[in-house]
Structures are given as C-alpha cells and as structure tokens.
Enzyme design. Sequence first.
Site, PDB file in Angstrom:
ATOM      1  N   SER A   1       0.908  -1.294  -0.012  1.00 11.26           N
ATOM      2  CA  SER A   1       0.097  -0.048   0.015  1.00 11.26           C
ATOM      3  C   SER A   1       0.844   1.166  -0.001  1.00 11.26           C
ATOM      4  CB  SER A   1      -0.779   0.148   1.159  1.00 11.26           C
ATOM      5  OG  SER A   1      -2.115   0.707   1.085  1.00 11.26           O
TER       6      SER A   1
ATOM      7  N   CYS B   1       3.456   7.090   2.940  1.00 11.55           N
ATOM      8  CA  CYS B   1       4.470   8.577   2.729  1.00 11.55           C
ATOM      9  C   CYS B   1       5.571   8.230   3.678  1.00 11.55           C
ATOM     10  CB  CYS B   1       3.657   9.636   3.443  1.00 11.55           C
ATOM     11  SG  CYS B   1       2.474  10.123   2.232  1.00 11.55           S
TER      12      CYS B   1
ATOM     13  N   ALA C   1       2.307   8.583  -1.618  1.00 13.38           N
ATOM     14  CA  ALA C   1       1.610   9.574  -2.532  1.00 13.38           C
ATOM     15  C   ALA C   1       2.770  10.700  -3.178  1.00 13.38           C
ATOM     16  CB  ALA C   1       0.804  10.605  -1.285  1.00 13.38           C
TER      17      ALA C   1
ATOM     18  N   GLN D   1       1.737   6.193  -6.843  1.00 15.67           N
ATOM     19  CA  GLN D   1       0.582   6.909  -6.428  1.00 15.67           C
ATOM     20  C   GLN D   1       0.616   8.345  -6.931  1.00 15.67           C
ATOM     21  OE1 GLN D   1      -0.842   7.459  -2.278  1.00 15.67           O
ATOM     22  NE2 GLN D   1      -2.769   6.473  -3.060  1.00 15.67           N
TER      23      GLN D   1
ATOM     24  N   TYR E   1      -7.723  14.452   0.777  1.00 14.57           N
ATOM     25  CA  TYR E   1      -6.921  15.176  -0.275  1.00 14.57           C
ATOM     26  C   TYR E   1      -7.620  15.795  -1.531  1.00 14.57           C
ATOM     27  CZ  TYR E   1      -3.430  13.215   2.834  1.00 14.57           C
ATOM     28  OH  TYR E   1      -2.572  12.968   3.862  1.00 14.57           O
TER      29      TYR E   1
ATOM     30  N   LEU F   1      -6.055  -2.902   7.898  1.00 15.75           N
ATOM     31  CA  LEU F   1      -5.861  -3.950   8.835  1.00 15.75           C
ATOM     32  C   LEU F   1      -6.147  -5.318   8.437  1.00 15.75           C
ATOM     33  CD1 LEU F   1      -7.394  -2.128  11.921  1.00 15.75           C
ATOM     34  CD2 LEU F   1      -5.154  -2.633  11.500  1.00 15.75           C
TER      35      LEU F   1
ATOM     36  N   GLY G   1      -0.389  -2.144   4.479  1.00 12.33           N
ATOM     37  CA  GLY G   1       0.630  -1.275   4.807  1.00 12.33           C
ATOM     38  C   GLY G   1       1.382  -1.538   5.830  1.00 12.33           C
ATOM     39  N   ARG G   2       0.980  -1.414   6.986  1.00  4.37           N
ATOM     40  CA  ARG G   2       1.510  -1.182   8.254  1.00  4.37           C
ATOM     41  C   ARG G   2       2.407  -2.781   8.379  1.00  4.37           C
ATOM     42  NH1 ARG G   2      -2.970   1.502  11.786  1.00  4.37           N
ATOM     43  NH2 ARG G   2      -3.928   0.328   9.909  1.00  4.37           N
TER      44      ARG G   2
HETATM   45  C1  FNR Z   1      -0.303   5.572   4.829  1.00  8.51           C
HETATM   46  N1  FNR Z   1      -1.346   5.445   4.019  1.00  8.51           N
HETATM   47  C2  FNR Z   1      -1.509   6.155   2.876  1.00  8.51           C
HETATM   48  N2  FNR Z   1      -2.330   6.081   1.862  1.00  8.51           N
HETATM   49  C3  FNR Z   1      -2.138   6.687   0.833  1.00  8.51           C
HETATM   50  O1  FNR Z   1      -3.118   6.397  -0.077  1.00  8.51           O
HETATM   51  N3  FNR Z   1      -1.090   7.317   0.331  1.00  8.51           N
HETATM   52  C4  FNR Z   1      -0.088   7.264   1.323  1.00  8.51           C
HETATM   53  O2  FNR Z   1       0.925   8.068   0.763  1.00  8.51           O
HETATM   54  C5  FNR Z   1      -0.242   6.893   2.777  1.00  8.51           C
HETATM   55  N4  FNR Z   1       0.698   7.221   3.593  1.00  8.51           N
HETATM   56  C6  FNR Z   1       0.743   6.364   4.673  1.00  8.51           C
HETATM   57  C7  FNR Z   1       1.800   6.443   5.534  1.00  8.51           C
HETATM   58  C8  FNR Z   1       1.856   5.592   6.711  1.00  8.51           C
HETATM   59  C9  FNR Z   1       3.338   5.443   7.368  1.00  8.51           C
HETATM   60  C10 FNR Z   1       0.820   4.556   6.862  1.00  8.51           C
HETATM   61  C11 FNR Z   1       1.058   3.654   7.932  1.00  8.51           C
HETATM   62  C12 FNR Z   1      -0.207   4.720   6.071  1.00  8.51           C
HETATM   63  C13 FNR Z   1      -2.528   4.756   4.440  1.00  8.51           C
HETATM   64  C14 FNR Z   1      -2.034   3.148   3.841  1.00  8.51           C
HETATM   65  O3  FNR Z   1      -1.755   3.206   2.500  1.00  8.51           O
HETATM   66  C15 FNR Z   1      -3.149   2.021   4.264  1.00  8.51           C
HETATM   67  O4  FNR Z   1      -4.187   2.364   3.385  1.00  8.51           O
HETATM   68  C16 FNR Z   1      -3.492   2.047   5.528  1.00  8.51           C
HETATM   69  O5  FNR Z   1      -2.293   2.097   6.518  1.00  8.51           O
HETATM   70  C17 FNR Z   1      -4.441   0.795   6.159  1.00  8.51           C
HETATM   71  O6  FNR Z   1      -3.793  -0.340   5.823  1.00  8.51           O
HETATM   72  P1  FNR Z   1      -2.904  -1.231   6.895  1.00  8.51           P
HETATM   73  O7  FNR Z   1      -1.739  -0.341   7.320  1.00  8.51           O
HETATM   74  O8  FNR Z   1      -3.918  -1.373   8.129  1.00  8.51           O
HETATM   75  O9  FNR Z   1      -2.536  -2.406   6.107  1.00  8.51           O
END
Ligand code: FNR
Length: 356
Positions: free
Chosen positions: A24, A27, A59, A101, A183, A302, A324-325
């Site tokens: 995912s 940033c 992003a 993205q 955004y 999640l 993501g995380r």
């Molecule tokens: C994000 N998320 C995010 N989403 C997005 O569309 N563009 C971005 O640049 C970011 N930046 C970003 C940075 C960090 C450090 C985190 C933890 C999250 C959201 C991310 O892509 C994701 O949608 C969410 O974190 C939910 O998924 P997880 O982490 O539960 O698997």
Amino acid sequence: SSSPALFSPLKLRTIDLKNRIAVSPMCMYSSEDGFANNWHLVHLGTRAVGGAGLLLSEATAVSPEGRISPDDLGIWKDEHITKLAEIVQFLKKHGSVPGIQLAHAGRKASTTSPWKGYRLLEKEEGGWTPVAPSAIPFYEGNPAPEALDKAGIQKVINDFREGAKRALKAGFQVVEIHAAHGYLLHEFLSPLSNIREDEYGGSFENRCRLLLEVVSAVREVWPEELPLFVRISATDWVEGGWNATDSVRLSQMLKEQGMDLIDCSSGGMVPNAKIPANKGYQVEFARKIKEEAKIMTGAVGLITNEDQAEEILQQNQADLIFMGRELLRRPYFPLEAAKNVGIDIEWPPQYLRAKG
Ligand code: FNR
C-alpha cells in the site's frame, strides 16, 4: 488442496502480477525538493525482495503546492525521473511490478511531517496557502485554503497528466490516482468540502467532474497496455458526507472511462469522523463496489495475515490485497506467507538458505 488465491497471478492489461499482495502507498516524508533517494530505494527494494507482487510508491506530489509537507516525494519536474528510474529498475529485477501513486494534498497541504507534529507551516518556514474546491479549512478555526478558479483547476489536470508522463519515463507500470483521505480530488467529491456553485460543485455529477477529467487526462498519456488504478475513500464516515452508494456510482463511471481497479480505502475527510477501525474494516467496500459496479477492487486496512487475505480473495470480495503497516513490520511477509500456505515460490537466491 486447491492452490491459494493469494499466490495466483493477476493479469492487468498486459501486466502480470505474480501474486495478489500489493504494498500500500505509504508516505515516507524523507525527500528534499521532491527527490527520491536511497531511503526510497531501500524501503521499496526490501519489499520487492520480500516478494510483493505490486509496489505502490507513496503519495507522489504532481506539484510543489500539492505536497502534504516539504518532505514529500514529488514528480513535478523532469529532474525527479532519474532516481525514480533507478528504483523502478531494481524493483523489476526482483520480479515486482512498480506502481506510483500520483497525488495532490489539496487543503491538507503545507504541514510539517507527522513526527514533526503535523502542524501548519508558517510562511516564514516555507509554508504556502493550500488550494481546495472551497475555502473551508480541514480544522475549524484554521486559516482557510484558497478556492481554485478555472485556471487553477486546469493546472491540476495538467499537473496529473505531466506527472503520469514522467512516471512512464521512469518505467512505472501502474499509476494510481489518489482520490482518497481528504486530499484534493476527494475534496471535490465530498459535499462536506465542496460547496462550489460552478460545474465542479453541487450535483453528484459536478462533484465527480474533476476526478473524471483527471482520469481522462492521465489515460491520454498512459499507454493502453498499462493499468490505471484510483484510490478512493469509499465513505467519509459522516452523516451527509460521501458514502458507499456514491462510491458505487462513481466506480461505474470510472469503469466506463477505462479504469482498471478501484482501491477501496475510507475516511480522512474531516477530523472528527467515527471510524470503526477493526480487522478488515474496509473490505466490505471492496466487496460492494466489485459486486455492484462490476470492476476489479483492492481491499486495504488491517489485513495482517495470509489466512485473512486468502479468505477475502476466496470469497470474491476483492482482486488484490493492499497491505501497509504489516509490511512495515514484516517486509518479507509474502515469502513467509507462501511457506505457511505450503506453496513453493521463487526466493531471491541470496536468501535461499533461509527458505528451509
Ligand atoms: C499511509 N497511508 C497512505 N495512503 C495513501 O493512499 N497514500 C499514502 O501516501 C499513505 N501514506 C501512509 C503512510 C504511513 C506510514 C501509513 C501507515 C499509512 C495509508 C495506507 O496506504 C493504508 O491504506 C493504511 O495504513 C491501512 O492499511 P494497513 O496499514 O492497516 O494495512
């Protein structure tokens, strides 16, 4: 036993993902003047080595004023391409498909990065006046963003188009347009942030207009053989805001425009939304949009293990799993997951002795 869906390939136009695991976009707030550097190479590179089928860059701002913070990654000038191309080449070499993205932060621009407190930047420290559909700040009582005029809207469309051209030059194979999380493009969609009275506000169709124009501008320069995604916030989680029914309608229109996949996130529009952030809490939106708009979807939020991901795919709720995380915690999750579900995938030869 049937072979796991998580490790089945996915064909997107002419691009083949080796599995259904996508990194995912996240940033990193680690750029200067928009440039990628070795942090991005190591961060994305590690997850390619870890076996993810698709990687999406964080992003990536299509204009300097479209950055959340001065530390954001950017693609608003040709000089940005060289380092991105080097990273892309590394990801491809390791069998992952590189995606980017493209983003504009709208009214949420001009802040410090999270670990510096996410506060609004003052002009003296390099801050700028954010642009938005309407002069309504994200936090009540904060200075208002500037409402875009027609020329400003044309510039946004053009910036996305130019960003996509540069992404192609850098070698990216997937573009995802960021229309989520409060955004700029999401701000046009939602009646909570868009109270314009011209053809870009008011009715549902008018609020969707900018996103559709951006998609069409990007599609003009993004080759037929390469896939295009959009990330949306499927709901604002607020009464009277953008909701899942709106998302289905929008997805139908996007499908007609040649959109390949809807990446279904949620929230970010207003600070006080009540979001039930539990296990797989956004999967329902991917299922609904896939079923009702008949377009491929990505599920995110999640999703933290192979059994959960497998079930989402088996139940036909989504086509792609964005993580993501968990991938920050476990960059080698795909290699590990394949082993756990008993499927033999190719490991990087350097790491073979750990395969067991
Ligand atoms: C994000 N998320 C995010 N989403 C997005 O569309 N563009 C971005 O640049 C970011 N930046 C970003 C940075 C960090 C450090 C985190 C933890 C999250 C959201 C991310 O892509 C994701 O949608 C969410 O974190 C939910 O998924 P997880 O982490 O539960 O698997």
